[in-house]
Design a protein around this motif. Structure first.
Motif, PDB file in Angstrom:
ATOM      1  N   LEU A 109      -3.551  -2.646   6.751  1.00 44.49           N
ATOM      2  CA  LEU A 109      -3.779  -1.222   7.027  1.00 44.49           C
ATOM      3  C   LEU A 109      -2.562  -0.614   7.743  1.00 44.49           C
ATOM      4  O   LEU A 109      -2.079   0.466   7.384  1.00 44.49           O
ATOM      5  CB  LEU A 109      -5.046  -1.063   7.870  1.00 44.49           C
ATOM      6  CG  LEU A 109      -5.493   0.352   8.230  1.00 44.49           C
ATOM      7  CD1 LEU A 109      -5.606   1.248   7.007  1.00 44.49           C
ATOM      8  CD2 LEU A 109      -6.827   0.322   8.978  1.00 44.49           C
ATOM      9  N   LYS A 110      -2.039  -1.345   8.744  1.00 42.59           N
ATOM     10  CA  LYS A 110      -0.846  -0.872   9.462  1.00 42.59           C
ATOM     11  C   LYS A 110       0.327  -0.693   8.489  1.00 42.59           C
ATOM     12  O   LYS A 110       1.073   0.286   8.566  1.00 42.59           O
ATOM     13  CB  LYS A 110      -0.437  -1.880  10.549  1.00 42.59           C
ATOM     14  CG  LYS A 110      -1.326  -1.866  11.775  1.00 42.59           C
ATOM     15  CD  LYS A 110      -0.825  -2.923  12.758  1.00 42.59           C
ATOM     16  CE  LYS A 110      -1.843  -3.198  13.844  1.00 42.59           C
ATOM     17  NZ  LYS A 110      -1.527  -4.377  14.670  1.00 42.59           N
ATOM     18  N   CYS A 126       0.215  -0.120   5.258  1.00 41.47           N
ATOM     19  CA  CYS A 126      -0.037   1.045   4.390  1.00 41.47           C
ATOM     20  C   CYS A 126       0.378   2.340   5.093  1.00 41.47           C
ATOM     21  O   CYS A 126       1.057   3.191   4.504  1.00 41.47           O
ATOM     22  CB  CYS A 126      -1.521   1.141   4.021  1.00 41.47           C
ATOM     23  SG  CYS A 126      -2.084  -0.197   2.979  1.00 41.47           S
ATOM     24  N   ILE A 127      -0.038   2.460   6.345  1.00 42.15           N
ATOM     25  CA  ILE A 127       0.284   3.677   7.107  1.00 42.15           C
ATOM     26  C   ILE A 127       1.799   3.782   7.305  1.00 42.15           C
ATOM     27  O   ILE A 127       2.389   4.858   7.162  1.00 42.15           O
ATOM     28  CB  ILE A 127      -0.476   3.682   8.466  1.00 42.15           C
ATOM     29  CG1 ILE A 127      -1.986   3.844   8.201  1.00 42.15           C
ATOM     30  CG2 ILE A 127       0.026   4.798   9.375  1.00 42.15           C
ATOM     31  CD1 ILE A 127      -2.884   3.582   9.409  1.00 42.15           C
ATOM     32  N   ARG A 128       2.433   2.629   7.599  1.00 42.42           N
ATOM     33  CA  ARG A 128       3.895   2.623   7.775  1.00 42.42           C
ATOM     34  C   ARG A 128       4.597   3.102   6.498  1.00 42.42           C
ATOM     35  O   ARG A 128       5.507   3.945   6.537  1.00 42.42           O
ATOM     36  CB  ARG A 128       4.357   1.209   8.143  1.00 42.42           C
ATOM     37  CG  ARG A 128       5.834   1.120   8.530  1.00 42.42           C
ATOM     38  CD  ARG A 128       6.369  -0.305   8.516  1.00 42.42           C
ATOM     39  NE  ARG A 128       6.481  -0.845   7.170  1.00 42.42           N
ATOM     40  CZ  ARG A 128       7.423  -0.482   6.280  1.00 42.42           C
ATOM     41  NH1 ARG A 128       8.330   0.433   6.595  1.00 42.42           N
ATOM     42  NH2 ARG A 128       7.442  -1.025   5.073  1.00 42.42           N
ATOM     43  N   LEU A 152      -6.258  -5.725   9.139  1.00 40.21           N
ATOM     44  CA  LEU A 152      -5.587  -4.820  10.091  1.00 40.21           C
ATOM     45  C   LEU A 152      -4.084  -4.731   9.809  1.00 40.21           C
ATOM     46  O   LEU A 152      -3.504  -3.642   9.800  1.00 40.21           O
ATOM     47  CB  LEU A 152      -5.813  -5.291  11.532  1.00 40.21           C
ATOM     48  CG  LEU A 152      -7.149  -4.897  12.162  1.00 40.21           C
ATOM     49  CD1 LEU A 152      -7.317  -5.571  13.513  1.00 40.21           C
ATOM     50  CD2 LEU A 152      -7.267  -3.382  12.311  1.00 40.21           C
ATOM     51  N   GLN A 166      -4.915   8.301  12.184  1.00 43.82           N
ATOM     52  CA  GLN A 166      -3.558   8.339  11.597  1.00 43.82           C
ATOM     53  C   GLN A 166      -3.611   8.681  10.106  1.00 43.82           C
ATOM     54  O   GLN A 166      -2.779   9.443   9.607  1.00 43.82           O
ATOM     55  CB  GLN A 166      -2.860   6.995  11.794  1.00 43.82           C
ATOM     56  CG  GLN A 166      -2.519   6.681  13.243  1.00 43.82           C
ATOM     57  CD  GLN A 166      -1.796   5.351  13.365  1.00 43.82           C
ATOM     58  OE1 GLN A 166      -0.760   5.132  12.746  1.00 43.82           O
ATOM     59  NE2 GLN A 166      -2.346   4.451  14.170  1.00 43.82           N
ATOM     60  N   VAL A 167      -4.604   8.114   9.417  1.00 43.41           N
ATOM     61  CA  VAL A 167      -4.767   8.396   7.974  1.00 43.41           C
ATOM     62  C   VAL A 167      -5.063   9.889   7.787  1.00 43.41           C
ATOM     63  O   VAL A 167      -4.487  10.554   6.912  1.00 43.41           O
ATOM     64  CB  VAL A 167      -5.890   7.524   7.358  1.00 43.41           C
ATOM     65  CG1 VAL A 167      -6.167   7.936   5.910  1.00 43.41           C
ATOM     66  CG2 VAL A 167      -5.511   6.041   7.413  1.00 43.41           C
ATOM     67  N   TYR A 210      -6.926   4.065  13.578  1.00 38.35           N
ATOM     68  CA  TYR A 210      -6.196   4.071  12.294  1.00 38.35           C
ATOM     69  C   TYR A 210      -6.683   5.194  11.381  1.00 38.35           C
ATOM     70  O   TYR A 210      -5.894   5.800  10.658  1.00 38.35           O
ATOM     71  CB  TYR A 210      -6.343   2.711  11.599  1.00 38.35           C
ATOM     72  CG  TYR A 210      -5.715   1.594  12.394  1.00 38.35           C
ATOM     73  CD1 TYR A 210      -4.327   1.460  12.451  1.00 38.35           C
ATOM     74  CD2 TYR A 210      -6.500   0.709  13.118  1.00 38.35           C
ATOM     75  CE1 TYR A 210      -3.740   0.449  13.205  1.00 38.35           C
ATOM     76  CE2 TYR A 210      -5.927  -0.300  13.877  1.00 38.35           C
ATOM     77  CZ  TYR A 210      -4.541  -0.422  13.916  1.00 38.35           C
ATOM     78  OH  TYR A 210      -3.959  -1.411  14.676  1.00 38.35           O
ATOM     79  N   ILE A 215     -11.234   0.232  13.702  1.00 38.32           N
ATOM     80  CA  ILE A 215     -10.806   1.178  12.667  1.00 38.32           C
ATOM     81  C   ILE A 215     -10.514   2.591  13.185  1.00 38.32           C
ATOM     82  O   ILE A 215      -9.667   3.299  12.631  1.00 38.32           O
ATOM     83  CB  ILE A 215     -11.838   1.210  11.496  1.00 38.32           C
ATOM     84  CG1 ILE A 215     -11.246   1.869  10.237  1.00 38.32           C
ATOM     85  CG2 ILE A 215     -13.122   1.910  11.899  1.00 38.32           C
ATOM     86  CD1 ILE A 215     -10.366   0.995   9.435  1.00 38.32           C
TER      87      ILE A 215
END
Length: 403
Positions: free
Chosen positions: A98-99, A101-103, A95, A132-133, A129, A126
């Motif tokens: 993943l956060k 990566c998005i940031r 998690l 957001q992706v 997220y 999931i």
């Protein structure tokens, strides 16, 4: 031009090149794509705790600061994991990765990223997220791994969590990349209601001989230290866990009439070892030798090449890396007859079942085989790797789906 570059974020492996399937996969993917101008990789690695990433042990890695390093054309970033979380560390790690990566995508204005998650550990969380992706124009790819919820090492509540988590990942993935035909069939059947979009890309291996010569001192001293001689031992390599069927392999070997040794390369677990000895009393059989772990890949390859035969008892999971390595290096391979193993070995191996006497009988047969028969199996095994499991072939398949 900048917009032609496809940014690919990969999360879920502890690092690159550590002792594990995903870690080896990353090492090979980045090596084979090192001159690829169309894909830019971003890899999450574990900063601390068990299996943490130490890039000083990875040739060609360049440390930038304590949280960043580069490896070929990949930008690698480390995630700190609170060790007090115990077995929930893996969920936290995925998690947090993943956060991050998005940031990074938002901060660097990266459009249409691909986020590739290895294993199904964060299914219940999931959903938000993925939104957001998708807002970034990106896609979520998932490698469902094997049947994590079937592994004997987990308690019932943990197994239940893995099963729920798998369902969540399948439901939300834009594409599931299965490393075994059997896993792909299972995903399509078990989760038909989600109409999963799947593809099959195997795990890879190679067939290059070890760099060690027969008289290399590292190899010869390892053999003499362990009381082994070339082509006079059967070999097992794998994690020391119940679902790899060590108990069956040891029991059956003890029943066989073989004059050869059984060398077992595995991780240490004194509790499981004591339990097995209580059941089997294998310590009284001088042929059975637990020889510790071997992290030197060239030495391990040389040990495989000099084994009379290899036993593979893995019963859970997709395409297993140690099986591919065995087919690439050991001529005679004796595999447990489950779908995953038969799919890989086909007619290049011999098969045994968990029924009493099955493997013992096969060992006695193998001991009587002529060098010509063994050579023929060796040639078939190498051809099998060449045809379906070469790293080049697999890197090309990933290039196709990432682009």
């Amino acid at each position: 031009m900048e917009e032609k570059i496809q940014h690919v974020y990969i999360i879920g492996a502890k690092g690159i090149g550590n002792y594990g399937g995903y870690e080896t996969f990353l090492e090979k993917l980045l090596e084979y794509h090192q001159n690829n101008q169309q894909i830019k990789y971003h890899i999450a690695c574990k900063k601390n705790g068990k299996g943490f990433m130490d890039e000083s042990k990875l040739p060609k890695a360049v440390t930038l600061d304590e949280d960043h390093f580069t490896y070929y054309n990949a930008d690698c970033f480390k995630i700190n994991v609170p060790e007090k979380l115990g077995s929930a560390q893996a969920i936290y790690y995925d998690l947090a990765s993943l956060k991050e990566c998005i940031r990074q995508c938002k901060e660097n204005h990266i459009k249409n990223p691909i986020i590739y998650v290895l294993a199904c550990r964060i299914g219940p969380f999931i959903g938000p997220y993925v939104k957001q992706v998708h807002q970034l124009g990106g896609k979520l790819l998932v490698n469902p791994d094997g049947h994590e919820w079937m592994r004997a090492k987990w308690s019932k509540p943990v197994r239940k969590y893995w099963k729920i988590s798998e369902a969540g990942m399948v439901k939300h993935a834009d594409l599931l990349v299965c490393d075994s035909v059997n896993i792909e069939k299972y995903i399509q059947t078990e989760y038909a209601k989600y109409h999963p979009n799947t593809t099959f890309i195997a795990y890879g291996s190679d067939i290059y001989p070890s760099k060690f010569k027969d008289d290399d001192e590292i190899f010869t001293s390892w053999l003499s230290q362990k009381g082994l001689t070339p082509f006079n031992y059967y070999l097992v390599v794998g994690r020391f866990v119940p679902e790899n069927n060590f108990e069956t392999m040891i029991r059956e070997f003890m029943k066989s009439h073989s004059q050869k040794d059984l060398a077992i390369i595995t991780t240490q677990d004194d509790k499981f070892l004591a339990e097995l000895d209580e059941k089997l009393h294998f310590k009284q059989d001088h042929r059975i030798k637990f020889v510790g772990t071997v992290y030197n890949q060239e030495l391990l390859k040389k040990i495989r090449e000099n084994a009379y035969g290899y036993f593979h008892g893995h019963s859970v999971g997709g395409t297993n890396p140690s099986l591919l390595e065995a087919l690439g290096s050991t001529k005679l391979n004796l595999l447990l007859n489950v779908g995953f193993n038969e799919e890989v070995g086909q007619d290049a191996a011999l098969y045994w079942s968990k029924e009493a006497g099955s493997l013992a009988h096969l060992i006695d047969q193998a001991d009587q085989m002529s060098p010509a028969q063994i050579d023929e199996f060796g040639q078939k095994a190498k051809q099998r790797i060449k045809d379906a499991y070469s790293w080049q072939f697999i890197a090309d398949r990933y290039q196709a789906i990432f682009k």
